[in-house]
Design a protein around this motif. Structure first.
Motif, PDB file in Angstrom:
ATOM      1  N   VAL A   1      22.227   9.463  24.017  1.00 54.71           N
ATOM      2  CA  VAL A   1      22.002   9.425  22.647  1.00 54.71           C
ATOM      3  C   VAL A   1      21.203  10.496  22.100  1.00 54.71           C
ATOM      4  CG1 VAL A   1      21.247   7.899  20.599  1.00 54.71           C
ATOM      5  CG2 VAL A   1      22.582   6.904  22.388  1.00 54.71           C
ATOM      6  N   THR A   2      21.330  11.140  21.138  1.00 53.72           N
ATOM      7  CA  THR A   2      20.375  12.265  20.431  1.00 53.72           C
ATOM      8  C   THR A   2      19.882  11.725  19.041  1.00 53.72           C
ATOM      9  OG1 THR A   2      22.472  13.264  19.222  1.00 53.72           O
ATOM     10  CG2 THR A   2      21.738  13.795  21.531  1.00 53.72           C
ATOM     11  N   LEU A   3      18.663  11.824  18.810  1.00 56.76           N
ATOM     12  CA  LEU A   3      17.889  11.151  17.707  1.00 56.76           C
ATOM     13  C   LEU A   3      17.435  12.373  16.932  1.00 56.76           C
ATOM     14  CD1 LEU A   3      16.093   8.350  19.116  1.00 56.76           C
ATOM     15  CD2 LEU A   3      17.601   8.091  17.529  1.00 56.76           C
ATOM     16  N   GLU A   4      17.773  12.368  15.657  1.00 55.65           N
ATOM     17  CA  GLU A   4      17.275  13.459  14.712  1.00 55.65           C
ATOM     18  C   GLU A   4      16.689  12.986  13.293  1.00 55.65           C
ATOM     19  OE1 GLU A   4      19.056  17.154  12.066  1.00 55.65           O
ATOM     20  OE2 GLU A   4      20.421  16.120  13.294  1.00 55.65           O
ATOM     21  N   ALA A   5      15.577  13.331  12.950  1.00 57.48           N
ATOM     22  CA  ALA A   5      15.031  12.805  11.676  1.00 57.48           C
ATOM     23  C   ALA A   5      14.947  13.971  10.704  1.00 57.48           C
ATOM     24  CB  ALA A   5      13.389  12.428  12.208  1.00 57.48           C
ATOM     25  N   SER A   6      15.071  13.603   9.582  1.00 59.32           N
ATOM     26  CA  SER A   6      15.128  14.724   8.233  1.00 59.32           C
ATOM     27  C   SER A   6      14.664  14.017   7.191  1.00 59.32           C
ATOM     28  CB  SER A   6      16.580  15.202   8.167  1.00 59.32           C
ATOM     29  OG  SER A   6      17.477  14.142   7.754  1.00 59.32           O
ATOM     30  N   ALA A   7      14.034  14.501   6.356  1.00 60.35           N
ATOM     31  CA  ALA A   7      13.248  14.050   5.205  1.00 60.35           C
ATOM     32  C   ALA A   7      13.189  15.104   4.139  1.00 60.35           C
ATOM     33  CB  ALA A   7      11.933  13.523   5.281  1.00 60.35           C
ATOM     34  N   ASP A   8      13.423  14.760   2.925  1.00 58.32           N
ATOM     35  CA  ASP A   8      13.192  15.831   1.778  1.00 58.32           C
ATOM     36  C   ASP A   8      11.840  16.265   1.719  1.00 58.32           C
ATOM     37  OD1 ASP A   8      15.982  15.386   1.283  1.00 58.32           O
ATOM     38  OD2 ASP A   8      15.710  14.393  -0.748  1.00 58.32           O
ATOM     39  N   ASP A   9      11.619  17.547   1.305  1.00 58.55           N
ATOM     40  CA  ASP A   9      10.273  18.103   0.895  1.00 58.55           C
ATOM     41  C   ASP A   9       9.723  17.514  -0.265  1.00 58.55           C
ATOM     42  OD1 ASP A   9      10.817  19.788   2.962  1.00 58.55           O
ATOM     43  OD2 ASP A   9      11.739  21.452   1.731  1.00 58.55           O
ATOM     44  N   ALA A  10       8.190  17.054  -0.072  1.00 61.80           N
ATOM     45  CA  ALA A  10       7.535  16.623  -0.933  1.00 61.80           C
ATOM     46  C   ALA A  10       7.983  15.206  -1.558  1.00 61.80           C
ATOM     47  CB  ALA A  10       7.388  17.456  -2.465  1.00 61.80           C
ATOM     48  N   LEU A  11       8.399  14.295  -0.655  1.00 65.45           N
ATOM     49  CA  LEU A  11       8.811  13.115  -1.029  1.00 65.45           C
ATOM     50  C   LEU A  11       7.659  12.257  -1.682  1.00 65.45           C
ATOM     51  CD1 LEU A  11      11.152  11.579   1.994  1.00 65.45           C
ATOM     52  CD2 LEU A  11      11.612  11.894  -0.526  1.00 65.45           C
TER      53      LEU A  11
ATOM     54  N   VAL B   1      22.630   9.902  16.602  1.00 60.60           N
ATOM     55  CA  VAL B   1      21.818   8.927  15.567  1.00 60.60           C
ATOM     56  C   VAL B   1      20.778   9.663  14.616  1.00 60.60           C
ATOM     57  CG1 VAL B   1      20.313   7.077  15.195  1.00 60.60           C
ATOM     58  CG2 VAL B   1      21.770   6.953  17.156  1.00 60.60           C
ATOM     59  N   GLY B   2      21.219   9.680  13.323  1.00 58.12           N
ATOM     60  CA  GLY B   2      20.439  10.436  12.341  1.00 58.12           C
ATOM     61  C   GLY B   2      19.509   9.580  11.340  1.00 58.12           C
ATOM     62  N   VAL B   3      18.427   9.982  11.165  1.00 57.65           N
ATOM     63  CA  VAL B   3      17.707   9.202  10.419  1.00 57.65           C
ATOM     64  C   VAL B   3      16.907   9.874   9.290  1.00 57.65           C
ATOM     65  CG1 VAL B   3      15.445   7.515  10.182  1.00 57.65           C
ATOM     66  CG2 VAL B   3      16.859   7.637  12.491  1.00 57.65           C
ATOM     67  N   GLU B   4      17.137   9.511   8.019  1.00 57.08           N
ATOM     68  CA  GLU B   4      16.746  10.573   7.100  1.00 57.08           C
ATOM     69  C   GLU B   4      16.247   9.610   5.968  1.00 57.08           C
ATOM     70  OE1 GLU B   4      20.043  12.714   5.767  1.00 57.08           O
ATOM     71  OE2 GLU B   4      20.758  10.806   4.751  1.00 57.08           O
TER      72      GLU B   4
ATOM     73  N   GLU C   1       0.922  -1.239  -0.093  1.00 56.10           N
ATOM     74  CA  GLU C   1       0.000  -0.190   0.067  1.00 56.10           C
ATOM     75  C   GLU C   1       0.929   1.437  -0.029  1.00 56.10           C
ATOM     76  OE1 GLU C   1      -2.226   0.219   3.645  1.00 56.10           O
ATOM     77  OE2 GLU C   1      -0.620  -0.488   4.876  1.00 56.10           O
ATOM     78  N   PRO C   2       0.513   2.427  -0.563  1.00 57.35           N
ATOM     79  CA  PRO C   2       1.408   3.521  -0.655  1.00 57.35           C
ATOM     80  C   PRO C   2       1.235   4.368   0.825  1.00 57.35           C
ATOM     81  CG  PRO C   2      -0.754   3.935  -1.610  1.00 57.35           C
ATOM     82  CD  PRO C   2      -0.669   2.635  -1.306  1.00 57.35           C
ATOM     83  N   PHE C   3       2.286   4.795   1.309  1.00 56.55           N
ATOM     84  CA  PHE C   3       2.385   5.587   2.439  1.00 56.55           C
ATOM     85  C   PHE C   3       3.497   6.642   2.577  1.00 56.55           C
ATOM     86  CE2 PHE C   3       5.375   1.977   2.992  1.00 56.55           C
ATOM     87  CZ  PHE C   3       6.366   2.595   3.499  1.00 56.55           C
ATOM     88  N   ASP C   4       3.401   7.612   3.098  1.00 57.48           N
ATOM     89  CA  ASP C   4       4.385   8.765   3.540  1.00 57.48           C
ATOM     90  C   ASP C   4       5.745   8.462   3.958  1.00 57.48           C
ATOM     91  OD1 ASP C   4       5.430  11.088   3.467  1.00 57.48           O
ATOM     92  OD2 ASP C   4       3.985  12.085   4.655  1.00 57.48           O
ATOM     93  N   PRO C   5       6.761   8.371   3.321  1.00 60.35           N
ATOM     94  CA  PRO C   5       7.909   7.913   3.968  1.00 60.35           C
ATOM     95  C   PRO C   5       8.540   8.925   5.215  1.00 60.35           C
ATOM     96  CG  PRO C   5       8.439   8.801   1.993  1.00 60.35           C
ATOM     97  CD  PRO C   5       6.902   8.432   1.927  1.00 60.35           C
ATOM     98  N   ALA C   6       8.255  10.292   5.073  1.00 56.77           N
ATOM     99  CA  ALA C   6       8.531  11.203   5.947  1.00 56.77           C
ATOM    100  C   ALA C   6       7.658  11.019   7.219  1.00 56.77           C
ATOM    101  CB  ALA C   6       8.282  12.630   5.457  1.00 56.77           C
ATOM    102  N   ASP C   7       6.394  10.593   6.980  1.00 55.48           N
ATOM    103  CA  ASP C   7       5.635  10.402   8.197  1.00 55.48           C
ATOM    104  C   ASP C   7       6.267   9.201   8.995  1.00 55.48           C
ATOM    105  OD1 ASP C   7       3.263  11.049   9.767  1.00 55.48           O
ATOM    106  OD2 ASP C   7       2.842   9.110   9.252  1.00 55.48           O
ATOM    107  N   LEU C   8       6.571   8.265   8.414  1.00 59.06           N
ATOM    108  CA  LEU C   8       7.041   6.962   9.054  1.00 59.06           C
ATOM    109  C   LEU C   8       8.276   7.384   9.666  1.00 59.06           C
ATOM    110  CD1 LEU C   8       7.619   3.794   9.266  1.00 59.06           C
ATOM    111  CD2 LEU C   8       8.617   3.769   7.158  1.00 59.06           C
TER     112      LEU C   8
END
Length: 687
Positions: A544-554, A585-588, A521-528
């Protein structure tokens, strides 16, 4: 004034005449320079010549003046066979379109000259016809070229037919050789060759061979088309075939040079033929049988070329039959050797002096030692470590399926290999049989490590749950509400940990058995990414510091959302677990070539280069002895790899600069899948 006007008009007329003369001069020069004859006539007929170029003399032998002075010359020069057709064509009313006629003119010297006549009516500005312009072209050279081309074409067709026939015969010989060379079932091969012969050369083909006891029997019979009366050769070879077999001389009936057209050839009993060839099958000067072909339908009798072809085929068949017989003789005496060539166990045969006499292909594959380098050599010298290991190998006096093998290590070009070996002694020496257990031993070690690891991983939360439960059950130890909540929370956390371990084991089993369902099913990767990071922050250590980043309009990802979340959570938890001293720890998530690439970077312990290729293997742990204090079942990354692969993606690991690791996995976007990319099925099976 009138005089001046008259002079001016006279001058203008003179200038026009001079210009017209210049144009006519240029036109005449052009016409006379053409490599064909130009003929200008009055409209309505060819009996009044306005102009004819000098080239007409070279074409017909008559000068331009004679053409101009003799209006009937053209009609007289027309060839009698063409005169009526040409004159009828010329009398047809002109409709303004050019005409073209091919005919013959009789030249002054009597030659018939082929002419191509191309005519067109030239009209003035008022549309009235002024003259007819005709070009006469000599077609003699063209006709001769066409005749020559026709002769060459006929010769080419004949040569092509001859080459095709020869090629067909060469193909027949080649295919017959392939049939004989690619099978040991010579009876089936001979039957197929007989079918090839009747398809290309004959109506009937019969092969007779000498079997054991010098009995001549019919091996194969092939026919091109069923005959109307159902007659054919009998099952028993006749006297004609027997005479060819035992004399060794070929027969061609009717003989070359004899005119026996229409006579019936009775060579094969029960078959009336128009032509027959029978040649002997021989090898090593010994008679093996005969090959006979017959033509019963319409067609020319067989000739010397056909006889040579059949003799060539008979030679090949004879050699193949002889080879098959020799092979059967050798096969009967060497059944055991042939079995040893194909058995999966390594077989080593030592004579009484300890010299290697047999080293089968399986032994080569297991030890990486070529047979040529050991056969005829002493086993103690040719096989590394043999002298030290041979005393530990059990040797029986007779084969015993229930005897115990011994597992010993040996050194090979591929490194250390573990083999299970035992021996049987007989009068001529000793036979050792061994098999490679290296992979089995490695798997057993991995399983043992997994059991130990899983036991350790399960024991710790079980002990915590048991201890907390026992504490809560004690009546002699009073706990306040805060203490009870702490122990209950401990039980819940450790139970959740137990559940994760059990789920990993069950999920790995589902993956191996192919019983895992995937819901695409389609889902939003940035939201995940954002949800996973937020959920992980709740129990991440303060270091541990956690950081999330995602491109705009993925773009949306088309995959199983729960399984993708499981992969990402596992990678983030691993990054935290393998960062015992803390760090970032970076998640992108970024778009990359029609896919969305998820990345988890940490600054922890990192992965050694030698472990990077095996880190996704089942049960494999980079720190199996937990020297660095990091536990785990060795199933997490294996599950991640399997899930990503089953969702049509890919996963890999790279160093994160000088410190830590970076895990990547890619999943295809919904747009790519919608335009024809491969979509994995809902039910995934283990490949």
């Amino acid at each position: 004034m009138l005089s001046w006007l008259a002079l001016r008009a006279h001058g203008t007329e003179r200038a026009r005449q001079e210009q017209l003369e210049r144009v006519e001069t240029r036109q005449r020069a052009l016409l006379e320079g053409l490599p064909l004859a130009t003929w200008l006539t009055e409209p309505g007929g060819r009996d009044s010549t306005i102009y004819v170029s000098p080239a007409i003399e070279q074409l017909t032998g008559y000068t331009a003046a004679e053409w101009a002075d003799r209006p009937d010359l053209f009609e007289k020069l027309l060839h009698p066979d063409d005169r009526e057709r040409v004159l009828a064509e010329l009398e047809r009313p002109a409709d303004g379109t050019p005409s073209r006629i091919d005919y013959r003119l009789l030249a002054r010297d009597g030659r018939a000259v082929w002419i191509r006549d191309e005519s067109a009516t030239v009209r003035g500005p008022d549309g009235e016809p002024r003259y007819v312009q005709t070009f006469l072209r000599d077609l003699g050279e063209l006709r001769r070229s066409e005749d020559q081309r026709e002769r060459l074409t006929a010769a080419e067709r004949a040569a092509t037919a001859d080459v095709s026939e020869r090629q067909a015969r060469l193909d027949l010989v080649r295919r017959a050789g392939e049939e004989l060379a690619t099978t040991l079932d010579q009876q089936a091969a001979v039957a197929r060759i007989a079918a090839l012969i009747v398809r290309e050369l004959a109506d009937w083909c019969v092969v007779d061979v000498i079997e054991d006891g010098n009995e001549l029997t019919r091996l194969a019979v092939a026919r091109a088309e069923p005959s109307g009366n159902g007659r054919g050769p009998g099952d028993v070879p006749g006297n004609g075939v027997r005479s060819v077999v035992y004399s060794g001389r070929s027969r061609l009936l009717p003989p070359p040079g004899e005119d026996n057209t229409g006579e019936v050839v009775r060579f094969l009993e029960g078959l009336d033929a128009g032509s027959v060839i029978c040649v002997p099958l021989r090898a090593r000067k010994q008679p093996l049988g005969a090959l006979t072909i017959a033509r019963t339908g319409p067609g020319a009798p067989y000739g010397a070329d056909d006889l040579a072809l059949i003799e060539d085929l008979a030679t090949r068949i004879g050699l193949a039959l002889d080879r098959a017989r020799l092979y059967r003789m050798v096969e009967e005496r060497t059944d055991a050797a042939r079995v040893l060539e194909h058995v999966g166990d390594g077989i080593l045969l030592l004579d009484r002096n300890g010299t290697i006499r047999l080293w089968n292909p399986a032994a080569e594959a297991i030890t990486s030692i070529d047979a040529k380098s050991v056969v005829g050599q002493s086993a103690a010298k040719a096989i590394p470590g043999w002298q030290n290991a041979v005393d530990n190998v059990p040797v029986m006096s007779s084969p015993d399926p229930g005897h115990q093998d011994v597992v010993i290590p040996i050194d090979t070009a591929r490194g250390e290999r573990w083999i299970s070996i035992s021996g049987v002694r007989f009068f001529g020496g000793t036979v050792y049989a061994f098999r490679d257990l290296t992979d089995v031993r490695r798997l057993e070690e991995i399983k043992a490590d997994f059991i130990a690891t899983a036991s350790h991983e399960l024991r710790t939360p079980l002990a915590a749950v048991y201890g907390a439960a026992q504490t809560l059950l004690r009546h002699d130890f009073a706990l306040d509400e805060t203490g009870r909540e702490r122990f209950v929370s401990l039980i819940a956390d450790e139970s959740e940990r137990l559940g994760r371990i059990v789920n990993e084991i069950l999920l790995a089993n589902q993956l191996d058995a192919g019983r895992l369902d995937l819901e695409v099913e389609p889902f939003d990767p940035a939201d995940l990414v954002e949800r996973v990071v937020e959920a992980t922050r709740a129990y991440a250590p303060p270091s541990v510091t956690l950081e999330a980043s995602a491109d705009d309009a993925l773009p949306s990802v088309s995959a199983d959302l729960d399984k993708a979340r499981q992969v990402l959570v596992n990678l983030v938890e691993n990054a935290i677990k393998y960062s015992p001293e803390g760090g970032h720890v970076g998640v992108e998530a970024v778009e990359h070539d029609g896919a969305v690439r998820f990345t988890v970077r940490d600054e922890g312990l990192g992965i050694a280069p030698e472990d990077q290729d095996r880190i996704f293997e089942k049960f494999y742990r980079a720190d199996p002895q937990m020297v660095r204090g990091v536990g785990g079942t060795g199933l997490g990354l294996y599950i991640c790899k399997e899930l990503v692969n089953r969702m049509g993606g890919q996963i890999w690991v790279e160093p994160n600069g000088d410190k830590g690791s970076a895990f990547f996995f890619e999943l295809q976007t919904a747009e790519v899948l919608a335009h024809g990319a491969h979509v994995t099925g809902r039910l995934q099976f283990k490949s």
